[in-house]
Write a protein that holds these residues in place. Sequence first.
Motif, PDB file in Angstrom:
ATOM      1  N   UNK A 209      11.240   3.756 -11.600  1.00  0.00           N
ATOM      2  CA  UNK A 209      12.041   2.771 -10.875  1.00  0.00           C
ATOM      3  C   UNK A 209      13.455   2.787 -11.436  1.00  0.00           C
ATOM      4  N   UNK A 210      14.424   3.111 -10.589  1.00  0.00           N
ATOM      5  CA  UNK A 210      15.834   3.098 -10.990  1.00  0.00           C
ATOM      6  C   UNK A 210      16.687   2.850  -9.745  1.00  0.00           C
ATOM      7  N   UNK A 211      17.787   2.156  -9.932  1.00  0.00           N
ATOM      8  CA  UNK A 211      18.783   2.029  -8.876  1.00  0.00           C
ATOM      9  C   UNK A 211      18.265   1.511  -7.552  1.00  0.00           C
ATOM     10  N   UNK A 212      17.303   0.587  -7.578  1.00  0.00           N
ATOM     11  CA  UNK A 212      16.781   0.024  -6.338  1.00  0.00           C
ATOM     12  C   UNK A 212      15.819   0.928  -5.596  1.00  0.00           C
ATOM     13  N   UNK A 213      15.356   2.012  -6.242  1.00  0.00           N
ATOM     14  CA  UNK A 213      14.390   2.924  -5.637  1.00  0.00           C
ATOM     15  C   UNK A 213      13.189   3.116  -6.555  1.00  0.00           C
ATOM     16  N   UNK A 214      12.027   3.224  -5.943  1.00  0.00           N
ATOM     17  CA  UNK A 214      10.793   3.565  -6.656  1.00  0.00           C
ATOM     18  C   UNK A 214      10.367   4.954  -6.223  1.00  0.00           C
ATOM     19  N   UNK A 215       9.938   5.779  -7.170  1.00  0.00           N
ATOM     20  CA  UNK A 215       9.269   7.036  -6.833  1.00  0.00           C
ATOM     21  C   UNK A 215       7.842   6.946  -7.360  1.00  0.00           C
ATOM     22  N   UNK A 216       6.920   7.511  -6.615  1.00  0.00           N
ATOM     23  CA  UNK A 216       5.510   7.452  -7.002  1.00  0.00           C
ATOM     24  C   UNK A 216       4.841   8.785  -6.743  1.00  0.00           C
ATOM     25  N   UNK A 217       3.827   9.084  -7.538  1.00  0.00           N
ATOM     26  CA  UNK A 217       3.049  10.302  -7.368  1.00  0.00           C
ATOM     27  C   UNK A 217       1.575   9.972  -7.380  1.00  0.00           C
ATOM     28  N   UNK A 218       0.788  10.735  -6.620  1.00  0.00           N
ATOM     29  CA  UNK A 218      -0.598  10.346  -6.402  1.00  0.00           C
ATOM     30  C   UNK A 218      -1.548  11.536  -6.446  1.00  0.00           C
ATOM     31  N   UNK A 219      -2.810  11.175  -6.545  1.00  0.00           N
ATOM     32  CA  UNK A 219      -3.876  12.167  -6.426  1.00  0.00           C
ATOM     33  C   UNK A 219      -3.928  12.755  -5.016  1.00  0.00           C
ATOM     34  N   UNK A 220      -3.347  12.071  -4.051  1.00  0.00           N
ATOM     35  CA  UNK A 220      -3.381  12.556  -2.660  1.00  0.00           C
ATOM     36  C   UNK A 220      -2.405  13.712  -2.407  1.00  0.00           C
ATOM     37  N   UNK A 221      -1.810  14.234  -3.481  1.00  0.00           N
ATOM     38  CA  UNK A 221      -0.934  15.408  -3.435  1.00  0.00           C
ATOM     39  C   UNK A 221       0.381  15.139  -2.714  1.00  0.00           C
ATOM     40  N   UNK A 222       0.865  13.929  -2.871  1.00  0.00           N
ATOM     41  CA  UNK A 222       2.194  13.590  -2.364  1.00  0.00           C
ATOM     42  C   UNK A 222       2.976  12.819  -3.418  1.00  0.00           C
TER      43      UNK A 222
ATOM     44  N   UNK B 230       0.850  -1.190   0.000  1.00  0.00           N
ATOM     45  CA  UNK B 230       0.000   0.000   0.000  1.00  0.00           C
ATOM     46  C   UNK B 230       0.885   1.238   0.000  1.00  0.00           C
ATOM     47  N   UNK B 231       0.647   2.137  -0.964  1.00  0.00           N
ATOM     48  CA  UNK B 231       1.562   3.260  -1.164  1.00  0.00           C
ATOM     49  C   UNK B 231       0.923   4.614  -0.876  1.00  0.00           C
ATOM     50  N   UNK B 232      -0.307   4.818  -1.331  1.00  0.00           N
ATOM     51  CA  UNK B 232      -0.949   6.128  -1.210  1.00  0.00           C
ATOM     52  C   UNK B 232      -2.402   5.964  -0.795  1.00  0.00           C
ATOM     53  N   UNK B 233      -2.963   7.046  -0.261  1.00  0.00           N
ATOM     54  CA  UNK B 233      -4.360   7.037   0.164  1.00  0.00           C
ATOM     55  C   UNK B 233      -5.317   7.074  -1.016  1.00  0.00           C
ATOM     56  N   UNK B 234      -4.844   7.583  -2.165  1.00  0.00           N
ATOM     57  CA  UNK B 234      -5.656   7.611  -3.377  1.00  0.00           C
ATOM     58  C   UNK B 234      -4.844   7.008  -4.517  1.00  0.00           C
ATOM     59  N   UNK B 235      -5.368   7.078  -5.743  1.00  0.00           N
ATOM     60  CA  UNK B 235      -4.723   6.377  -6.847  1.00  0.00           C
ATOM     61  C   UNK B 235      -3.290   6.847  -7.086  1.00  0.00           C
ATOM     62  N   UNK B 236      -2.461   5.888  -7.491  1.00  0.00           N
ATOM     63  CA  UNK B 236      -1.067   6.170  -7.841  1.00  0.00           C
ATOM     64  C   UNK B 236      -1.046   6.508  -9.328  1.00  0.00           C
ATOM     65  N   UNK B 237      -0.908   7.790  -9.636  1.00  0.00           N
ATOM     66  CA  UNK B 237      -0.988   8.231 -11.026  1.00  0.00           C
ATOM     67  C   UNK B 237       0.264   7.924 -11.823  1.00  0.00           C
ATOM     68  N   UNK B 238       1.431   7.823 -11.153  1.00  0.00           N
ATOM     69  CA  UNK B 238       2.674   7.681 -11.898  1.00  0.00           C
ATOM     70  C   UNK B 238       3.741   7.029 -11.022  1.00  0.00           C
ATOM     71  N   UNK B 239       4.657   6.310 -11.665  1.00  0.00           N
ATOM     72  CA  UNK B 239       5.762   5.646 -10.969  1.00  0.00           C
ATOM     73  C   UNK B 239       7.009   5.685 -11.842  1.00  0.00           C
TER      74      UNK B 239
END
Length: 332
Positions: A131-144, A120-129
């Motif tokens: 993945x590089x170098x063993x790290x994931x970045x994600x962005x969401x509708x929850x404004x984070x 579980x990553x965000x309180x609302x939908x994960x709009x974008x992700x």
Amino acid sequence: AVLILACLTPGIPVKERVKVSRNWRHGRCRRETVLKWKCNLMPWIELDGEYLYLSQAENIQAYQLCPDGTGLQHHPQAIFSGHQEDVCRFVLVNSHIVSGGGDGNIVLHKIHGSYSVKFSAHEQEVNCVDFQGGLIVSGSRDRTAKVWSLSAGRVGQCLHTVQTEDRVWSIAISPLLSSFVTGTACCGHTSPLRIWDLESGQLLTCLGTDFHRGAGVLDVFYETPSLLLSCGYDTYIRYWDIRTSTRKCVQEWEEPHDSALYCIRSDKNHMIASGSSYYGVVRLWDKRQTRCLQSFHLSSPTSSPVYCLRFSTTHLYAALASALHVLDFTAP
């Protein structure tokens, strides 16, 4: 001959390379609808060698490309599942698929094997992700936007949470693995493009000034650690060189029919391909010219955005609401 000629594989005869390059430049191609589905979706695609990966609702399906270049197999070779709602975006990196879904979850699959992780990553939908170098970045509708670890013993651990004050539409990690860029809705915050430190999560810089409210950035693409392309609701493609200036882009191109731009890709040379919000319009641009080089209408008379596009040296694939289209530039 221009555009992607420099990127064509050495194994292709010179005569064929010149022919294909001229076809790209003059828009000569064979168009084909290779897949259709009944319900309108917001599909995403990735290319990987002999396979095309396509998100359809809550699944990601792998389709083998035909060796003769005529399209792709109509039945998927593999299906990757794990979301309870539609997949919003996914990336394919080093034989791993990382996807974000409308259920707020992130799912990691290893393509050649049964290994998968879901958290579980965000309180609302994960709009974008990304993945590089063993790290994931994600962005969401929850404004984070969030940074996640995939190192042993810390899989799915959130390292940083960035408060963006806006819905995050697009995200990408710099090739140097030192920072990441977010493209936001430009409603709650005046800067839709911001670069953040990957290690600390702190804001490094904002790109551009004087954006109109609602000028959200729907797609971003790093060509190099310092060269970045963006596009979105304000109908412009912008080319940023952060070595030169963070206040003003070095080049920009305006969509001629005043349509929002949903997606963008380049060959990291002279060619840019963009997908518009109406009538499945795909445009090809040459960075050395100010006007669009070629355009293709893929969904007239029914209007659909081009949600995602990808291209190889010889083919361009475009995902619309109810179909996947391919442009074959070897044919004519």
